[in-house]
Design a protein around this motif. Structure first.
Motif, PDB file in Angstrom:
ATOM      1  N   GLU A 155      38.644  56.405  16.900  1.00  0.00           N
ATOM      2  CA  GLU A 155      38.704  57.959  17.147  1.00  0.00           C
ATOM      3  C   GLU A 155      39.528  58.823  16.488  1.00  0.00           C
ATOM      4  N   SER A 156      40.866  58.319  16.786  1.00  0.00           N
ATOM      5  CA  SER A 156      41.765  59.005  16.191  1.00  0.00           C
ATOM      6  C   SER A 156      41.986  59.083  14.645  1.00  0.00           C
ATOM      7  N   ARG A 157      41.634  58.090  14.032  1.00  0.00           N
ATOM      8  CA  ARG A 157      41.512  58.176  12.560  1.00  0.00           C
ATOM      9  C   ARG A 157      40.405  58.848  12.094  1.00  0.00           C
ATOM     10  N   LEU A 158      39.178  58.819  12.741  1.00  0.00           N
ATOM     11  CA  LEU A 158      38.169  59.735  12.286  1.00  0.00           C
ATOM     12  C   LEU A 158      38.472  61.205  12.287  1.00  0.00           C
ATOM     13  N   GLN A 159      39.001  61.697  13.608  1.00  0.00           N
ATOM     14  CA  GLN A 159      39.259  62.856  13.733  1.00  0.00           C
ATOM     15  C   GLN A 159      40.623  63.465  12.920  1.00  0.00           C
ATOM     16  N   ALA A 160      41.470  62.501  12.678  1.00  0.00           N
ATOM     17  CA  ALA A 160      42.540  62.991  11.838  1.00  0.00           C
ATOM     18  C   ALA A 160      41.957  63.207  10.280  1.00  0.00           C
ATOM     19  N   VAL A 161      41.097  62.674   9.992  1.00  0.00           N
ATOM     20  CA  VAL A 161      40.671  62.677   8.663  1.00  0.00           C
ATOM     21  C   VAL A 161      39.810  64.048   8.383  1.00  0.00           C
ATOM     22  N   LYS A 162      39.356  64.266   9.315  1.00  0.00           N
ATOM     23  CA  LYS A 162      38.387  65.553   9.482  1.00  0.00           C
ATOM     24  C   LYS A 162      39.311  66.721   9.559  1.00  0.00           C
ATOM     25  N   LEU A 163      40.374  66.564  10.390  1.00  0.00           N
ATOM     26  CA  LEU A 163      41.523  67.784  10.375  1.00  0.00           C
ATOM     27  C   LEU A 163      42.326  67.710   9.126  1.00  0.00           C
ATOM     28  N   ILE A 164      42.843  66.556   8.455  1.00  0.00           N
ATOM     29  CA  ILE A 164      43.396  66.501   7.151  1.00  0.00           C
ATOM     30  C   ILE A 164      42.563  67.357   6.084  1.00  0.00           C
ATOM     31  N   HIS A 165      41.221  66.887   6.210  1.00  0.00           N
ATOM     32  CA  HIS A 165      40.501  67.514   5.112  1.00  0.00           C
ATOM     33  C   HIS A 165      40.310  68.997   5.222  1.00  0.00           C
ATOM     34  N   ALA A 166      40.170  69.450   6.512  1.00  0.00           N
ATOM     35  CA  ALA A 166      39.937  70.975   6.746  1.00  0.00           C
ATOM     36  C   ALA A 166      41.123  71.629   6.425  1.00  0.00           C
ATOM     37  N   ARG A 167      42.168  71.033   6.623  1.00  0.00           N
ATOM     38  CA  ARG A 167      43.597  71.721   6.533  1.00  0.00           C
ATOM     39  C   ARG A 167      43.759  71.684   4.969  1.00  0.00           C
TER      40      ARG A 167
END
Length: 158
Positions: free
Chosen positions: A44-56
């Motif tokens: 879950e942390s990997r998926l949420q991290a890429v979502k956050l990184i892409h948005a940023r």
């Protein structure tokens, strides 16, 4: 808490993403690069991290070309990679020349390890064209300097 190093979601330890803005001196063109090392245990942390990184990345690049790369600790079929592949170009898949070197990027410090696991990626936005993609598997005296192989691309920007 994206502004403070922390443990989020189901991660086993602190993880960060760093970014830099690069300006070509001869043209004033800009390139924004995000690099990350995602958690090796928390799906879950990997998926949420890429979502956050892409948005940023979209926010910070503000229309300029950008790259998202790193040890994402996920295989091509895993949700973090399929998420990014739906929004960015996986340089392995869009390279104009056939990919160079082995498919896998993880060797576990073992030169006899089968190179069949690709967990290190370089994703580019639509402003970047990838001419060459490569994974370098050179060793020195049957030793490798890392448990991951270097991944590199040669690219141009619009």
């Amino acid at each position: 808490s994206p502004e403070v190093v922390s443990v989020g979601w189901d991660a086993s330890m602190e993880r960060i993403s760093t970014w830099g803005r690069f300006i070509y001196l001869d043209s004033d063109e800009q390139l924004v690069v995000f690099n990350a090392h995602l958690d090796h245990r928390g799906a879950e942390s990997r998926l949420q991290a890429v979502k956050l990184i892409h948005a940023r990345a979209v926010e910070i690049a503000n229309g300029e070309p950008f790259i998202v790369m790193g040890d994402l600790n996920a295989r091509p079929e895993d949700p973090p990679i399929t998420f990014l592949s739906g929004l960015l170009n996986d340089s392995y898949s869009v390279t104009e020349q056939p990919p160079y070197g082995p498919f896998g990027t993880f060797n576990g410090f073992d030169t006899s390890h089968p190179l069949d696991t690709r967990i290190d990626n370089i994703f580019v936005n639509e402003d970047i064209q990838v001419q060459k993609y490569g994974v370098l598997s050179d060793t020195e005296r049957q030793r490798t300097p890392s448990d991951h192989l270097p991944v590199l691309i040669h690219f141009t920007m619009d």
